[in-house]
Design a protein around this motif. Structure first.
Motif, PDB file in Angstrom:
ATOM      1  N   THR A   1       0.848  -1.198   0.000  1.00 28.50           N
ATOM      2  CA  THR A   1       0.000   0.000   0.000  1.00 28.50           C
ATOM      3  C   THR A   1       0.887   1.254   0.000  1.00 28.50           C
ATOM      4  OG1 THR A   1      -0.166  -0.198   2.409  1.00 28.50           O
ATOM      5  CG2 THR A   1      -2.017  -1.048   1.125  1.00 28.50           C
ATOM      6  N   GLY A   2       2.018   1.151  -0.697  1.00 27.31           N
ATOM      7  CA  GLY A   2       2.895   2.317  -0.855  1.00 27.31           C
ATOM      8  C   GLY A   2       3.505   2.770   0.458  1.00 27.31           C
ATOM      9  N   GLY A   3       3.761   1.820   1.352  1.00 26.37           N
ATOM     10  CA  GLY A   3       4.413   2.167   2.617  1.00 26.37           C
ATOM     11  C   GLY A   3       3.465   2.748   3.653  1.00 26.37           C
ATOM     12  N   ARG A   4       2.165   2.683   3.371  1.00 22.78           N
ATOM     13  CA  ARG A   4       1.210   3.243   4.346  1.00 22.78           C
ATOM     14  C   ARG A   4       0.971   2.266   5.488  1.00 22.78           C
ATOM     15  NH1 ARG A   4      -1.171   4.175  -0.588  1.00 22.78           N
ATOM     16  NH2 ARG A   4      -1.528   6.342  -1.159  1.00 22.78           N
ATOM     17  N   ARG A   5       0.574   2.818   6.633  1.00 22.04           N
ATOM     18  CA  ARG A   5       0.036   1.999   7.714  1.00 22.04           C
ATOM     19  C   ARG A   5      -1.468   1.923   7.517  1.00 22.04           C
ATOM     20  NH1 ARG A   5       3.540   1.561  12.186  1.00 22.04           N
ATOM     21  NH2 ARG A   5       5.280   3.008  12.100  1.00 22.04           N
ATOM     22  N   SER A   6      -2.069   0.791   7.881  1.00 28.15           N
ATOM     23  CA  SER A   6      -3.534   0.691   7.833  1.00 28.15           C
ATOM     24  C   SER A   6      -4.064   0.663   9.259  1.00 28.15           C
ATOM     25  CB  SER A   6      -3.980  -0.587   7.126  1.00 28.15           C
ATOM     26  OG  SER A   6      -3.531  -0.582   5.802  1.00 28.15           O
ATOM     27  N   TYR A   7      -5.232   1.241   9.412  1.00 26.29           N
ATOM     28  CA  TYR A   7      -5.894   1.258  10.719  1.00 26.29           C
ATOM     29  C   TYR A   7      -6.734   0.000  10.857  1.00 26.29           C
ATOM     30  CZ  TYR A   7      -9.119   2.675  14.404  1.00 26.29           C
ATOM     31  OH  TYR A   7      -9.864   2.717  15.554  1.00 26.29           O
ATOM     32  N   TRP A   8      -6.543  -0.750  11.926  1.00 24.56           N
ATOM     33  CA  TRP A   8      -7.312  -1.980  12.162  1.00 24.56           C
ATOM     34  C   TRP A   8      -8.095  -1.837  13.470  1.00 24.56           C
ATOM     35  CZ3 TRP A   8      -4.922  -7.422  10.946  1.00 24.56           C
ATOM     36  CH2 TRP A   8      -4.524  -7.476   9.608  1.00 24.56           C
ATOM     37  N   PRO A   9      -9.341  -1.385  13.408  1.00 20.82           N
ATOM     38  CA  PRO A   9     -10.147  -1.361  14.631  1.00 20.82           C
ATOM     39  C   PRO A   9     -10.483  -2.783  15.064  1.00 20.82           C
ATOM     40  CG  PRO A   9     -11.496  -0.804  12.722  1.00 20.82           C
ATOM     41  CD  PRO A   9     -10.089  -0.966  12.220  1.00 20.82           C
ATOM     42  N   ARG A  10     -10.528  -3.047  16.355  1.00 22.28           N
ATOM     43  CA  ARG A  10     -10.944  -4.348  16.921  1.00 22.28           C
ATOM     44  C   ARG A  10     -11.589  -4.056  18.264  1.00 22.28           C
ATOM     45  NH1 ARG A  10     -11.341  -8.696  14.013  1.00 22.28           N
ATOM     46  NH2 ARG A  10     -11.840  -7.098  12.521  1.00 22.28           N
ATOM     47  N   GLY A  11     -12.679  -4.732  18.569  1.00 25.97           N
ATOM     48  CA  GLY A  11     -13.390  -4.453  19.814  1.00 25.97           C
ATOM     49  C   GLY A  11     -12.585  -4.819  21.047  1.00 25.97           C
ATOM     50  N   ARG A  12     -12.531  -3.889  21.999  1.00 24.82           N
ATOM     51  CA  ARG A  12     -11.919  -4.171  23.304  1.00 24.82           C
ATOM     52  C   ARG A  12     -12.994  -3.860  24.348  1.00 24.82           C
ATOM     53  NH1 ARG A  12      -6.164  -2.483  25.794  1.00 24.82           N
ATOM     54  NH2 ARG A  12      -6.596  -3.234  27.875  1.00 24.82           N
TER      55      ARG A  12
END
Ligand SMILES: Cc1cc2nc3c(=O)[nH]c(=O)nc-3n(C[C@H](O)[C@H](O)[C@H](O)COP(=O)(O)OP(=O)(O)OC[C@H]3O[C@@H](n4cnc5c(N)ncnc54)[C@H](O)[C@@H]3O)c2cc1C
Length: 421
Positions: free
Chosen positions: A71-82
């Motif tokens: 993804t061109g060196g991007r970070r992706s946001y991964w929401p997960r329930g806590r």
């Protein structure tokens, strides 16, 4: 030391179902350890509220991937329930059992008992399909047919799908799930019906099932290679609890491999690098990570969409009043209203792509302390697609022996020709 027959780590979708089933006979004691807190929150119960919980650190782990070449060196946001209910308390509510052929793949990969004809009775047993006043099945997971409440813009989506040869399906949970149609959602009387609502709450009414919230499992304890307990912390206090029968990890796709690695089960070189004694050298733990990377297109619309209702204060107030009085309207729904399971090419043997159509677009803005998804100030809709069976494989790896440190998520997106084509 406290002892239970079964210790379940994680009160998410899987943990809640297991707590219910394992405690049902009354013969076994069950303890569920959940890192998050109570799910008795307005934005969790309100179906459309997941736009708020999407970035809310009080109920969300808010993971981030490492920068990814795909993804061109991007970070992706991964929401997960806590939170109690895990990701089922913050998800988009869309209910799809899964394609029958996918379960058959699991069986054929060497897992007897996981083919479609094996698992279908369990789906039936857990579901109650509600369509207005009518209901079918007596399971505790309420699945609502909300097709009559969908936005009128959906007619254009279905017309366009028809023009490119995509057929309609009556239900993604029926005998012919291929095609485009309306999504069914997990709501009960206008409120989110999470796995906690459907399965954990009934289980907790039994004397033999308990839940400890705010309990972060730090590692699994072993005696001669057998899992016999869990070390967990509540605030600064570290405690251990013993399992007479089994420790069952239901901490989700990110945290279960992390916990195994912290406990000495994982690739030996990784564990040694972090000074963790190796219980079992298991290179597969944390490997084979798959994610369905989605691409979303935002369009301005000539016809009014949900933005026109939910952007202005007066529209929000109208929608809120309608919801309060009748538990209906857009606040009682998911914004993922329609979509489909389709074949991406003529050569595909079966559906390999999932589609979404939302009569709604939004921007993420910082309001107060945390970002919030807000409707755009113009009419807009969203078209989105994602692969059902990506072939790229990534990994989850602990970054330190500290149980409080988030793991490294290495998605390795778009790293095969098949995923790019
Ligand atoms: C924003 C969002 C939208 C989604 N939309 C949909 C949708 O519309 N339809 C759909 O089918 N799926 C959707 N999903 C995916 C679906 O919700 C998840 O696949 C499913 O809930 C995962 O279940 P699980 O039991 O594996 O994990 P989770 O439900 O995530 O449960 C894991 C639990 O373990 C707890 N935990 C983790 N580590 C520890 C620890 N060390 N100690 C104690 N507890 C711990 C977590 O706090 C959590 O409660 C969505 C997910 C998200 C995040």
């Amino acid at each position: 030391m406290l002892e239970f027959d079964f210790i379940i780590v994680g009160a998410g979708s899987a943990g809640c179902v297991l707590a219910d089933r394992l405690s049902a006979s009354g013969r076994h004691s069950v303890l569920v350890l959940e890192a998050g807190g109570s799910d008795r929150r307005f934005w969790i119960k309100l179906p459309i509220g997941y736009g708020r919980t999407f970035h809310d650190e009080r109920v969300n782990w808010k993971f981030e991937t490492e920068p990814d070449p795909g993804t061109g060196g991007r970070r992706s946001y991964w929401p997960r329930g806590r939170v109690v209910g895990g990701s089922s308390s913050i998800n988009a509510l869309v209910y799809c059992r899964g394609l029958p052929t996918d379960f058959d793949d699991w069986r054929d990969a060497g897992n007897p008992g996981w083919g479609w004809t094996d698992v279908e009775p369990y789906f039936r047993r857990s579901e109650r399909l509600v369509d207005g006043e009518r209901s079918q099945g007596d399971g505790s997971l309420h699945v609502a047919d909300v097709s009559r409440a969908m936005h009128p813009l959906s007619r254009h989506y279905f017309a366009a799908a028809g023009e490119i040869g995509l057929k309609r399906t009556e239900s993604f949970n029926g005998p012919a799930p291929e095609g485009v149609g309306f999504y069914q959602i997990t709501v009960r009387n206008g409120f989110r019906c999470s796995a906690a609502d459907a399965f954990l709450r009934p289980a907790l009414r039994r004397a033999n099932c308990g839940l400890q919230t705010g309990a972060v499992a730090r590692r699994i304890l072993f005696e001669a290679k057998r899992a016999t307990g869990v070390e967990f912390s509540v605030g600064r206090t570290v405690t251990t609890v013993r399992a007479r029968r089994e420790v069952i990890l239901c901490a989700g796709a990110v945290s279960s491999p992390k916990l195994l690695q912290l406990s000495g089960i994982g690739p030996a070189p990784l564990l040694r690098r972090h000074g963790i004694p190796v219980e079992v050298d298991s290179p597969a733990v944390g490997a084979h990570l798959q994610d369905h990377l989605a691409v979303s297109y935002y369009y301005k619309s000539r016809e009014p969409t949900l933005n026109d209702l939910l952007h202005p204060f007066s529209g929000k107030a109208r929608a809120a009043l309608r919801y309060l009085l009748t538990r209906s309207g857009p606040l009682s729904l998911s914004v993922n209203q329609c979509g489909g399971f389709v074949r991406s090419s003529d050569s595909a043997q079966r559906p390999d792509m999932q589609l979404y159509f939302n009569p709604f677009t939004y921007a993420t803005s910082n309001v107060g302390r945390r970002p919030v998804n807000r409707p755009h100030p113009y009419s807009g809709f969203l078209l989105s697609f994602q692969p059902c069976r990506p072939t790229s494989r990534g990994a989850i790896e602990i970054r330190s022996p500290d149980p409080d440190a988030p793991p490294m998520i290495l998605p390795n997106y778009l790293s095969t020709d098949q995923d790019i084509a």
